[in-house]
Design an enzyme around this catalytic site. Structure first.
Site, PDB file in Angstrom:
ATOM      1  CG  LEU A  37      -1.991   1.070   1.265  1.00  0.00           C
ATOM      2  CD1 LEU A  37      -3.003   0.851   0.173  1.00  0.00           C
ATOM      3  CD2 LEU A  37      -2.655   1.122   2.624  1.00  0.00           C
ATOM      4  CG  ASP A  38      -0.507   4.565   0.432  1.00  0.00           C
ATOM      5  OD1 ASP A  38      -1.241   4.578  -0.573  1.00  0.00           O
ATOM      6  OD2 ASP A  38      -0.938   4.757   1.578  1.00  0.00           O
ATOM      7  CD  GLU A  39       5.953   0.466   1.306  1.00  0.00           C
ATOM      8  OE1 GLU A  39       6.585  -0.506   0.860  1.00  0.00           O
ATOM      9  OE2 GLU A  39       6.077   0.898   2.474  1.00  0.00           O
TER      10      GLU A  39
END
EC number: 3.5.1.10
Lengths: 290, 290, 290, 290
Positions: free
Chosen positions: A229-231
């Site tokens: 997530l969000d990476e």
């Protein structure tokens, strides 16, 4: 070959003579090179190129022949590549929840011909933004989801996306976490907007956390969605100055304008074949003034 | 009272009539209010004010009398306050290690009269920047440190700082972590520059991590040092756009210019009495055009 | 007085005691001051204030009484003032020609409740943007104009604007020069967006001229329209970096996004009573975090 | 050829096959191309390239042979070119008057090895900044000037500059207008910093005029000096937000930091062979991550 603009995106180990070999190849086939952007990561020994060609009567070979010949060259240099003839627009689906600013912006740009794509549908887990899709004459699909129905809902999404041969999924503040399986299926084809300048404030409620931390800048990040997530690879980021006067509510309002611009830019870069993904990074070649 | 500019920094629970009471107080004592900046945090029911006054012959009371009278008012409104008469410059110590850009910048501003303070000394755990302090005629103290000698070295620092009655300690890329005891002793009096836009890349090697994460913006943060590393109240932040072409080395170079400006601004804000700390946040009133 | 937020905008010669007198006045009448922003131009001896009040049961006087009493105070300090009770939304007309980005943006914000106003009509000298007004359900008036019919057309505009008691006219890329008479009639009530960072590139074709000059930044400026073209008080400006790669066409595209944000901000500042005009300048008080 | 980095700057009419011809030429001579940046201005039919090469044992030819061979190629494509072997640092003279911020900054960067040049002298029409040059150990030449002695003084400057074979003259807030003859003699070799975002506020007193105009942004511009004052090719520009609170004095202070960064960047671009001048424009290739 018909008159058209052909774009090659190229990735390979760096090797002496690579630029000359590539530009020589296209020249010999009769193409005119209108731009040749290249990036050498010498720390990691990697070479990347975006090359834009115009073809005309002097290009004798067909697309098939071109690709076959290029494949031979590619083998000898271990090139991973992609070619786009600009002949058909990419098909796009926009996923939203409650928040409307990115949706309005993408649909207005699409309507005005500023997004080089075909927005086929808006999908949402809520009914709220149906009226926005309606205004712009874009089909709206309601796909509610709960913890229990998540895998069913994703199946429905998949069916929808695949039946329309969607090329790009834009998460325009779709506040659901997609499963690893779903993301795998559309690898490199999902762009998400996160409402903070990553890696700051990964995860939920970034504006509230920005308020609590007392930062003097807030931002937004558009990135390819990956299982972490969000990476995923960052395509574009933006920031704006804020002050102690800002509340979580006013940060959200200021942030909305950043999110809007950042996502529009990222989607444009992707649609214009300006992006090459390398591991967890996105190489984004600037627009050229052709 | 002699002609001078008097600055009050005020913090209290928000209460009806507070502005009127405060401005009325100073008016009645004969002051001219040249600026009255106030901030109400209505989410948390807090009131903050920075008020700048000029005194002249019409101000009959002495400093002592002013402070006594104001204390009475303060009690009834639960005000925490600070007053500065601008009569003596704050004494500043700059702590550095190897990196020179912030030091040059602070010393040049100081020499040109742009930093309203008296830089008394440069302290370093290395000899490297002695020549910079020498150029600017500022005393240099060499205070080497190892894991074993840390508490001894801090004692030496304390002795130095206290014997010169230092008012502000600027960590201008001093790459050592100060002990909780040391920080406690100088609470609200230590400004640090961190080479990332916090809370992103807290801790070591932010530029290397920025490279690895592939961010499109890098930044710097000036904050008051607290026991929690890189978590103190943020005074100022800055960012600059970067591209995939940047290496950790070029990020460091671009970042140096951000660090320089951000730290100089933060130190200026502090010296000009523009900052009120509230818990983990810094309220920074903008400069007024007096 | 009913519970409401009252905003006073105040302008007068600077005078000792003015802040105390003003805040004291409102306090005595039972108001709670939620923000008191003030600006002293000491070079020119002028004082400006924006004061926001909440009234409740403890405010005994009526609006009329308040205004009468305040008038007395105003006389003794030579105050020019304006008061807004927030009780009715300002009526807005948007003037456009061919360019759509500002129009979409203003109408989307209006539809989402982010512009505190009532957009009553879109007026254009072309039919092209009728469909945009239609999408958003806002009445569209077609008012074509030629050199010969200019004064007639302006009469028609005046009739339209006055019959709807329009409070604010937004020139959202209306590519006509309004007559001095028209501008006089709506003094301080016309906001224009100019597609350059004024005073650079005043007049026609700023993007073409920016290309020819080879600037590295382009911008946009929102200002009140005055008789002197592009010389009215500046409310807001924005810029974006550009490179030699940019063509006049790509500058125009990049500029469109700046124009959109800058105009939206300026309109918001005006509607929220954040602006005081002083001669050729606009004092713009920042939003407070009430 | 000894191991070194060779940089070619190339300008010619755009022609099919040009990139392939150029990269092919260098490859055949045994060079490794580490970056090949190119810009096609298709509106004007012009082609520009910056190509960076590493040579090693596999490069058999000498510099002379390389240049002779390249001259042949250049003729057939009407190429204007420049080559730099990075073997000797450019010699730089800095011209100043009273203002010190740019001088400190350039000298600090020079001392720290961040400016790839050899600052040979500081020249000033005032004695004021001698102490700054002295601090950094750079020779200072005092060359006072009046309206009457202008041509004599320029003769003295010329003698100084030529006797040291100065390659680049940096006007770091040198508040004198140089004669057309002087500028002609050093065409393309004089970089000036102007304290506004050109073309706004050309000429004298830009900060005062910015205050009077009430702009919300101020800036600075580094450009090559030409006979037309403040109209030479722009290399770099920067801006910063300002508010109505700013006085001419505070604008000047804020502006100083912009001027400092903008000039340092422009000088760096020039020294790193990143700039090609074309008529009144400067093509500035971004730094590559070699």
């Amino acid at each position: 070959m018909n008159p058209q603009i052909v774009t090659f995106l190229i990735k390979c180990p760096d090797k002496k003579g690579i630029i000359s070999a590539l530009t020589g190849f296209f020249f010999k086939e009769g193409f005119n090179i209108i731009s040749a952007q290249q990036y050498t990561n010498s720390l990691e020994g990697k070479f990347f190129m975006r090359i834009r060609l115009t073809s005309d009567d002097s290009v004798a070979i067909s697309k098939n022949q071109l690709e076959n010949k290029f494949s031979d060259l590619a083998k000898s240099y271990q090139i991973t590549w992609k070619v786009d003839y600009g002949s058909k627009k990419q098909k796009v689906a926009i996923l939203v929840s409650h928040t409307s600013h990115n949706l309005y912006d993408l649909l207005y740009r699409h309507r005005e011909g500023e997004l080089n794509c075909d927005v086929r549908m808006v999908i949402s887990n809520h009914q709220k933004l149906k009226s926005v899709a309606d205004m712009f004459g874009v089909p709206f699909h309601y796909a509610p989801v709960t913890a229990e129905t998540k895998s069913e809902q994703e199946n429905e999404l998949t069916r929808l996306l695949d039946s329309h041969k969607i090329d790009l999924i834009v998460m325009a503040r779709y506040m659901q976490i997609l499963s690893a399986g779903f993301i795998d299926r559309y690898q490199g084809k999902i762009i998400n907007i996160h409402h903070s300048f990553l890696p700051a404030f990964q995860g939920a409620n970034p504006y509230k956390r920005a308020y609590e931390r007392g930062v003097k800048l807030i931002g937004a990040t558009a990135h390819y969605a990956t299982k972490d997530l969000d990476e995923g690879p960052i395509i574009e980021q933006g920031v704006e100055r804020v002050t102690h006067e800002c509340t979580p509510a006013s940060l959200k309002k200021i942030g909305a304008d950043i999110e809007t611009l950042v996502l529009a830019k990222a989607v444009n870069f992707h649609l214009n074949n300006q992006v090459i993904v390398d591991g967890n990074k996105a190489i984004v070649f600037p627009e050229t003034g052709e």
